[in-house]
Structure formats: C-alpha cells, structure tokens
Design an enzyme around this catalytic site. Sequence first.
Site, short mmCIF file in Angstrom:
data_model
loop_
_atom_site.label_atom_id
_atom_site.label_comp_id
_atom_site.label_asym_id
_atom_site.label_seq_id
_atom_site.Cartn_x
_atom_site.Cartn_y
_atom_site.Cartn_z
N HIS A 278 0.81 -1.28 0.12
CA HIS A 278 0.01 -0.09 0.15
C HIS A 278 0.91 1.41 0.10
CE1 HIS A 278 -3.71 -2.51 1.25
NE2 HIS A 278 -2.92 -2.85 1.97
C1 BDR Z 1 -2.83 1.12 5.34
O1 BDR Z 1 -3.17 0.59 6.58
C2 BDR Z 1 -1.96 0.03 7.32
O2 BDR Z 1 -2.19 -1.14 7.60
C3 BDR Z 1 -0.75 -0.03 6.20
O3 BDR Z 1 0.59 0.48 6.64
C4 BDR Z 1 -1.25 1.07 5.29
O4 BDR Z 1 -0.82 2.39 5.41
C5 BDR Z 1 -3.50 0.31 4.36
O5 BDR Z 1 -5.04 0.22 4.47
#
Ligand code: BDR
Length: 300
Positions: free
Chosen positions: A235
């Site tokens: 992500h």
């Molecule tokens: C986001 O939430 C966190 O768990 C990850 O690091 C990312 O920033 C994804 O939904």
Amino acid sequence: MTRRVIIDTDPGTDDAIALFLAFASPEIDVALVTVAGGNVGLARTLRNARALVSLAGADVQVVAGADRPLLGRFEDAAYVHGEDGLAGVALPEGRPAERGIAADAIRAALRAAGPEGVTLVGIGPATNLALALATEPALAAHVAEIVLMSGAATRGNVTPHAEFNAWSDPEALSVVLGCGRPVTLATLDLTRQAICTREWLGSLAEAGRCMAAARAIMGSVPMRAYPAGFGHPQHDACAIAWLAAPHLFTHAPVHVGVDLAGETRGRTRITLGEGPARLLERLDSPGFFALLAERLARLP
Ligand code: BDR
Ligand code: CA
C-alpha cells in the site's frame, strides 16, 4: 526534480518498504520522518521507524507524534503486521528519536521551507498532519502537495466501507483534506494492484542489509488471493512511487469527503470528475515492482 518531503508513518510492514523506497529515490529528499501509533502502538512504530532510518543510513530526524486518534479509541492492525509491526523481523536498534512532538516538527519544517514548499506524505493515520495544520493553518501555504495512502472508493479493509488509515482517524483526514492544498490519494483500489508475490520476492537480487530486511519483512506478511495476484499489497510504497515515478500511474480529478459517524465512519466518498483532489487510478504494476527492486538494491 527533487522534492523535499515529510513522511508521516506508522511502521508497519508496508511502511518499512515505503521508507526504503523514499530513501533510495533521488527524486525524493526526505526532510523529516514523523511517527504515529497505527499498525501497532506508538512505542513500537517509533522504534521501527528509528531502526529503518538507521538501517538505510539516512540522515533524517525521526520525531514521535500521536499515540491515538483525535477522537475515538486507538485500535491497531497487529493482525496484519504482527505484534512488533514488522512481521517478527528484528532489526538493530536505531538512532534515538529527536526530542519534541511531530506536529511541532512538521510546523517547523514548513516554516523553514523555501518557495517550492514541502510535500507532506501521509502513510498512516492522519493525526500528526492534522494537528500540525489545524494549529497553524497559514502554514498550509508552504505545503506543495499532500500525498496520502488513505481511503477506498469501493471496498474497505477494516470495515466493508473503510480503509485502515482513514478509519483510524477520520476527523484528522477531514482536516487534511480541507486544508486548501492539493491532495493526491492512493486508495485501496489502487494499492490492491501492487501485489507483492512470492515470484517477485524470489527474483530480488542479493544486495545489502536493507534488501535482506525488506525481503524478510515482505516474506513474512501473510499472503492471500487478490484479483491482481496471490500475495499482499504494498500500500504505502504506492504513495512514494507516485513521487518517484508518476508515469506509472493514471489519475483523475475527484472530490473526497469522509464519513465521521455511524457504521460507515471512516468511509471516503470519492466523486469522479470534480474537485480539487487527484485520485490515482491505474498502476503499472510490473513497472512499480521493477522500480522497487531497482531502488531497494541501491540501499546499504
Ligand atoms: C494502510 O493501513 C496500514 O495497515 C498500512 O500500513 C497502510 O498504510 C492500508 O490500509
Ligand atoms: Ca501505514
């Protein structure tokens, strides 16, 4: 062009890879790393941020910030990132954090910015960015651009509606979206195109200690089937890749709001074709993973 950026983060397995990508990218000059509680509690995210910065040999201050959202209860995502936030991969203790608090450090960096301003990159809950901007709104004039990994146009990952960062502190996200500066959003719809697979991990060159840490971290996160492949999404590195290699993305103008109440709390409402924000839509996934492999190999 090299952009000066502040990265606000909650490491976090994918935050770790995003930080490495930023440190390895000549298009990005990291002025400051600020840390919030998010994927795990602040004590752990801070420790991880310090360790990652030191491992990469980056000469960047790390400053602690919020350990909870502006309103509501803190809840972590240890079920994805492990109790230590790095999927059980132990890193050497990093340099100590700077004294002070993230919002102050962000404001000081904005105040000191040259005419080209500073780009704010938020890859965790938006609490620190919101506190900085809400307490001295005039400093928004020194923000070149805001890039967030946040939100979802379709399906969430914490609730059916909400993505983790947006859901963790929707009031803060609302402040940041409304600060008057251009916002670029990497939502789940984009980041689910960035699936890290076993095959790609196996293709990574032997390189330095950061590559070894990155491989160990990415290799320890649970994998599952996504429409784009079997693995897990990178992500946060998508937000960094947008700054390093914007040609890998298509995008569209949007208006973005966020629900603050009820069972859709944390849901981002994204309207295409209008508004001041930019939604990253399609990712050149092979190009993204080629970039990541090449950049990780540059680190010590
Ligand atoms: C986001 O939430 C966190 O768990 C990850 O690091 C990312 O920033 C994804 O939904
Ligand atoms: Ca994150």
